[in-house]
Design an enzyme around this catalytic site. Structure first.
Site, PDB file in Angstrom:
ATOM      1  N   LYS A  67       1.049  -1.135  -0.166  1.00  0.00           N
ATOM      2  CA  LYS A  67      -0.085   0.049   0.152  1.00  0.00           C
ATOM      3  C   LYS A  67       0.960   1.145  -0.011  1.00  0.00           C
ATOM      4  CE  LYS A  67      -2.148   1.611   3.447  1.00  0.00           C
ATOM      5  NZ  LYS A  67      -3.093   1.799   4.635  1.00  0.00           N
ATOM      6  N   HIS A 138     -12.866  10.983  11.921  1.00  0.00           N
ATOM      7  CA  HIS A 138     -13.332  10.209  10.945  1.00  0.00           C
ATOM      8  C   HIS A 138     -13.296   8.781  11.201  1.00  0.00           C
ATOM      9  CE1 HIS A 138     -14.356   9.205   6.715  1.00  0.00           C
ATOM     10  NE2 HIS A 138     -13.279   8.546   6.394  1.00  0.00           N
ATOM     11  N   GLN A 139     -12.060   8.309  11.571  1.00  0.00           N
ATOM     12  CA  GLN A 139     -11.897   7.070  11.895  1.00  0.00           C
ATOM     13  C   GLN A 139     -12.913   6.367  13.078  1.00  0.00           C
ATOM     14  OE1 GLN A 139     -10.403   4.614  10.117  1.00  0.00           O
ATOM     15  NE2 GLN A 139     -10.919   2.770  11.429  1.00  0.00           N
ATOM     16  N   ASN A 160     -13.147  13.563  23.902  1.00  0.00           N
ATOM     17  CA  ASN A 160     -12.543  13.946  22.713  1.00  0.00           C
ATOM     18  C   ASN A 160     -11.803  15.203  23.144  1.00  0.00           C
ATOM     19  OD1 ASN A 160     -11.712  13.424  19.789  1.00  0.00           O
ATOM     20  ND2 ASN A 160     -12.491  15.401  19.547  1.00  0.00           N
ATOM     21  N   SER A 199      -4.682  11.085  16.897  1.00  0.00           N
ATOM     22  CA  SER A 199      -3.258  11.115  16.366  1.00  0.00           C
ATOM     23  C   SER A 199      -2.477  11.879  17.453  1.00  0.00           C
ATOM     24  CB  SER A 199      -3.393  12.059  14.866  1.00  0.00           C
ATOM     25  OG  SER A 199      -4.083  13.344  15.317  1.00  0.00           O
ATOM     26  N   THR A 221      -1.829   4.822  17.253  1.00  0.00           N
ATOM     27  CA  THR A 221      -0.171   5.274  17.114  1.00  0.00           C
ATOM     28  C   THR A 221       0.311   4.272  16.114  1.00  0.00           C
ATOM     29  OG1 THR A 221      -0.512   5.422  19.591  1.00  0.00           O
ATOM     30  CG2 THR A 221       1.776   5.075  18.772  1.00  0.00           C
ATOM     31  N   LYS A 226       4.284   8.986  18.638  1.00  0.00           N
ATOM     32  CA  LYS A 226       2.692   9.260  18.949  1.00  0.00           C
ATOM     33  C   LYS A 226       2.516   8.320  20.067  1.00  0.00           C
ATOM     34  CE  LYS A 226       0.153   9.806  14.546  1.00  0.00           C
ATOM     35  NZ  LYS A 226      -0.766   9.222  13.607  1.00  0.00           N
TER      36      LYS A 226
END
Length: 321
Positions: A67, A138-139, A160, A199, A221, A226
């Site tokens: 990918k 989004h994820q 969040n 993220s 991560t 991260k």
């Protein structure tokens, strides 16, 4: 060569198909029938983009490929397309010729959600009732939809950093007919399963904000530096991952290993639980943690499944190369 463009993926790949593909390839990895190649991920010095390659070979499924893609932080604002962009290429392992090119954006979201879903199915307590979400981008919506299929959850709670984004996951909870509650991080003690998908480069979830018996899936991560949870949480937990080498280098475990809180040998492959060579959860009070770093074989397995479906229904585009 067959081409399956991004526009066709939604009609071909379901959550269930993604789950099956990812679960099988995790088992193949643990049995030694499949392996990932070293990841290449670089800041290209242009528009803040990160670009790289993930690939591997599954001897059992005869799936070979890579990918290519990454993260373009200005895409949504400047071009009205999503920030994550990728394309998957499959090759004939007998000849080396390219066999398929597949749009990778939706597949990446589905395979990432499938990975945490596999971990929940195999590691979470059977009586898990409260689903916790850290992150609401989004994820996160893909993660929550996949997670809710694995247990008879009765409630969703969420946190969040930017609380104005929480309606994203509240929407998914409502779709499933479940109540949603916004909480502070201390409120995550109520959760039986926690999925973290951010993220962040700084830990959000502390070790004492997780109750005994909880299953935690750290899915954000995937790059050096991260971090989503405190390293002490990994020291409290039984740690599982998709790929141990990635876990200690670019995954959540990088920090706990660097601080000497756990060793590489303490990290288990989730595929070993799938194929029965590791017992998985050992008690109702055990904290289990899945470090989902994202491996190329997940992408290849999902892409191969999509190509097979597209060829079967006649939507794959065939070109000479």
């Amino acid at each position: 060569m067959f081409i399956v463009p991004e526009r066709d993926i939604a009609d071909l790949m379901t959550q269930e198909a993604a789950y099956d593909a990812v679960e099988k390839v995790f088992a193949s990895m643990a049995s030694g029938d499949a392996y990932n190649f070293p990841v290449i991920r670089e800041a290209i010095g242009h528009v803040g983009a990160l670009y790289g390659f993930k690939g591997g070979f599954d001897r059992a499924g005869l799936t070979l490929g890579l990918k290519a893609g990454g993260y373009w932080p200005e895409n949504l604002e400047r071009h009205e397309i999503i920030n994550h962009q990728s394309t998957i290429f499959l090759f004939d392992p007998d000849t080396g010729r390219v066999s398929a090119m597949v749009g990778g954006n939706l597949l990446t979201a589905l395979r990432t959600a499938a990975a945490s879903s596999v971990s929940i199915n195999h590691l979470a307590r059977k009586d898990a009732k409260v689903m916790g979400m850290i992150g609401a981008g989004h994820q996160a919506k893909f993660q929550l939809r996949a997670a809710l299929k694995q247990r008879a959850f009765e409630k969703v709670i969420g946190w969040n950093l930017h609380p104005e984004m929480l309606p994203n996951i509240e929407e998914v909870a409502r779709e499933a007919g479940l109540p949603f509650e916004a909480v502070e991080l201390d409120g995550m003690r109520e959760a039986d399963v926690i999925v973290s998908i951010t993220s962040s480069f700084e830990a959000s979830l502390a070790a004492d904000q997780v109750s005994p018996g909880t299953h935690v899936a750290c899915m954000g991560t995937d790059t050096k530096g991260k971090q989503e949870v405190a390293p002490e949480l990994l020291a409290r937990a039984t740690v599982f991952t998709d790929e141990v080498a990635q876990s200690v280098s670019i995954g959540e475990a990088q920090h706990a290993v660097a601080q000497g809180l756990i060793a590489e040998g303490d990290i288990n492959q989730i595929g070993a639980v799938v194929n029965g060579t590791h017992p998985g959860r050992s008690s109702a009070d055990e904290i289990t943690l899945f470090d989902g770093t994202g491996v190329g074989l997940q992408d290849l397995a999902c892409a191969a499944a999509v190509v097979a479906l597209a060829r079967e229904n006649g939507t794959a585009i065939e070109v000479e190369v």
